[in-house]
Design an enzyme around this catalytic site. Structure first.
Site, PDB file in Angstrom:
ATOM      1  N   LYS A 113     -76.733  46.028 -17.685  1.00 21.00           N
ATOM      2  CA  LYS A 113     -77.057  45.909 -19.102  1.00 21.00           C
ATOM      3  C   LYS A 113     -77.058  47.153 -19.933  1.00 21.00           C
ATOM      4  O   LYS A 113     -76.974  47.284 -21.066  1.00 21.00           O
ATOM      5  CB  LYS A 113     -78.672  45.139 -19.160  1.00 21.00           C
ATOM      6  CG  LYS A 113     -78.444  43.676 -18.729  1.00 21.00           C
ATOM      7  CD  LYS A 113     -79.480  42.827 -19.081  1.00 21.00           C
ATOM      8  CE  LYS A 113     -79.171  41.219 -18.867  1.00 21.00           C
ATOM      9  NZ  LYS A 113     -79.130  41.134 -17.405  1.00 21.00           N
TER      10      LYS A 113
HETATM   11  C1  PLP Z   1     -78.604  39.966 -16.922  1.00 25.83           C
HETATM   12  C2  PLP Z   1     -78.228  39.723 -15.462  1.00 25.83           C
HETATM   13  C3  PLP Z   1     -77.309  38.890 -15.189  1.00 25.83           C
HETATM   14  C4  PLP Z   1     -76.881  37.787 -15.736  1.00 25.83           C
HETATM   15  O1  PLP Z   1     -76.193  38.119 -16.883  1.00 25.83           O
HETATM   16  P1  PLP Z   1     -76.037  37.438 -18.370  1.00 25.83           P
HETATM   17  O2  PLP Z   1     -75.257  38.046 -19.280  1.00 25.83           O
HETATM   18  O3  PLP Z   1     -77.176  36.801 -18.583  1.00 25.83           O
HETATM   19  O4  PLP Z   1     -75.116  36.080 -17.784  1.00 25.83           O
HETATM   20  C5  PLP Z   1     -76.793  39.049 -13.550  1.00 25.83           C
HETATM   21  N1  PLP Z   1     -77.306  39.874 -12.967  1.00 25.83           N
HETATM   22  C6  PLP Z   1     -78.153  40.932 -13.148  1.00 25.83           C
HETATM   23  C7  PLP Z   1     -78.459  41.953 -12.288  1.00 25.83           C
HETATM   24  C8  PLP Z   1     -78.661  41.041 -14.443  1.00 25.83           C
HETATM   25  O5  PLP Z   1     -79.601  41.776 -15.075  1.00 25.83           O
END
Ligand code: PLP
Length: 471
Positions: A113
């Site tokens: 993220k």
């Molecule tokens: C947020 C997250 C996901 C899921 O991603 P999306 O964009 O919500 O589908 C998967 N793995 C990790 C480690 C995350 O932080």
């Protein structure tokens, strides 16, 4: 470039208008009116670019209300080896024959993220300064979004963060990452409830247009278009690293929760990047896997949402899914509204199994899916450690398992590594009997003083807290 709402609102907006907004006024999600098409000559040019310049090229196709020199400077400031650990920013490595891991988790909070949120922090600061405005960011997190947002916004001028999270449901490491921030513009709010309660609160507050305006509420949840756009870049970067020329197809497997990450892959593919398959990997919370297998999208109640060992994928509904379904139904806003407003509103599900559109999900848009359990996760973590001396986090393990089920000889399969194993140490200990190594800057963070308030799962309580604490 103009943006529309998936639910058919007649207004069109520019990038910087939707940058600071969440949902469209009709409750829909913003999408570009059309996806810019990238031809092979452009791909050939982009192949040689460093990540920050590639980001600038891609963002430029979607952003025409920031002067190019400024946008270029923002990209250059965001995607540095200093922040992301390597010059490649998202280095790719081959794990086994035809299976690659694209490292997206070497930013400040050790999850993918950061890739989008670090850009968002710089875009927000730029746009708010330009307007002489302030913004109060209200977010919901089950862990990774919140810490990425807080590390992106801490100390930024004109921005405050109010981040809700389900009390006691994040890993100790994640809690420590967030709650140890002492920056005055960062507010942690632990909600008595699950992640979806937090998401509902954010939606309720955002739907109160009077409050939203008065307190200048914005969001950084995965429905934010700028975040999704930032994520499009690493599909191109992964593609270029996995191939020697632009005529080769590549598939991606994406550990998925709110469908933001894989939706960015859908956008990249829609722009003409030669992606063969997009594999949506889910855990026991398999609402997306169920849809891609059956055509039925059935959101779960909070009590049916499992707490799993890949918690960032613990969702009952996937907030970005509406974007893809909009494309799937041929951008027919009336049909989209029937599915997401009428059917989901009345019965909590919609059924496209008999609709010709459903077949297109696989045939035209390249989607496949897979599902993992806790036992699968542990087995994948052990196997990957044993055979390749590589530690993967539980989310990436879910991806690897789904990827192996969809391998096609001759087509590289890139698995997006969405977090580093240290973020989910308990599961690594369960699988391997030992804690993964911890980067120096995170040593002892669990013992640091915590800055957090506890509130009930009630939008009014959160509104009152914001009103009291926003300057
Ligand atoms: C947020 C997250 C996901 C899921 O991603 P999306 O964009 O919500 O589908 C998967 N793995 C990790 C480690 C995350 O932080």
């Amino acid at each position: 470039m103009n943006y529309l709402s998936t639910r058919g609102h007649p207004d069109r907006k520019r990038f910087c208008e939707i940058l600071l907004e969440g949902l469209a006024p009709d409750g829909g999600l913003y999408l570009p009116e059309a996806y810019p098409q990238v031809d092979t000559a452009t791909l050939a040019k982009w192949r040689a670019l460093p990540y920050a310049e590639l980001a600038f090229e891609i963002l430029s196709l979607y952003i025409d209300d920031i002067p190019p020199a400024d946008l270029k400077a923002i990209c250059a400031k965001t995607y540095t080896a200093e922040v992301f650990g390597t010059d490649e920013i998202v280095p790719l490595r081959e794990l086994e024959d035809g299976v690659y891991l694209e490292a997206l988790s070497n930013g400040p909070t050790l999850a993918f993220k950061d890739m989008a949120m670090q850009l968002l922090g710089n875009l927000f600061e730029y746009e708010l300064a330009r307007r002489g405005a302030e913004l109060n960011i209200l977010g919901a997190t089950s862990g990774d979004t919140g810490s990425a947002a807080e590390y992106a916004m801490r100390g930024k001028k004109g921005v405050r963060v109010f981040m809700t999270s389900p009390d006691g449901r994040m890993s100790p490491f994640q809690q420590a990452q967030m709650f140890s921030l002492q920056d005055e513009n960062i507010h942690n709010i632990a909600i008595t409830g699950v992640f979806d309660d937090c998401q509902d609160i954010v939606k309720a507050v955002s739907n109160d247009l009077g409050f939203k305006r008065k307190y200048r509420i914005g969001t950084v949840n995965s429905i934010n278009w700028a975040r999704l756009l930032a994520q499009v870049v690493y599909y191109f970067a992964g593609y270029f690293q996995a191939t020697a020329s632009n005529d080769k197809p590549v598939s991606f497997t994406v550990p998925s929760g709110n469908f933001g990450n894989v939706c960015a892959g859908h956008v990249a593919r829609s722009m003409g990047l030669p992606i063969q398959t997009l594999v949506v990997a889910t855990n026991e919370n398999d609402v997306l896997d169920e849809f891609f297998r059956t055509g039925v999208y059935r959101v779960r109640a909070a009590v049916d949402t499992h707490e799993t060992s890949s918690p960032s994928m613990d969702i009952s509904k996937a907030s970005n899914f509406e974007r893809f379904v909009f494309d799937l139904v041929g951008r027919d806003a009336a049909k989209l509204r029937k599915l997401f407003v009428d059917d989901l509103g009345l019965q909590g599900s919609f059924d496209l199994s008999a609709d010709p559109a459903f077949k297109q999900a696989a045939e035209r848009f390249g989607f496949k899916s897979g599902r993992s359990t806790h036992a699968d996760r542990l087995a994948t973590i052990r196997d990957t450690d044993k055979r390749f001396a590589t530690l993967v986090d539980p989310h990436t393990a879910d991806g690897l398992k789904a990827a192996r089920e969809q391998l096609v000889p001759g087509v590289p399969m890139v698995v997006l590594e969405t977090a580093l194993p240290i973020k989910f140490a308990a599961t690594l200990v369960e699988a391997l009997g030992a804690e993964p190594a911890r980067p120096k800057k995170f040593e002892g963070i669990e013992a640091l003083p915590k800055r957090v308030v506890k509130l009930p799962a009630d939008a009014e309580a959160v509104k009152a807290y914001i009103a009291e604490n926003c300057g």
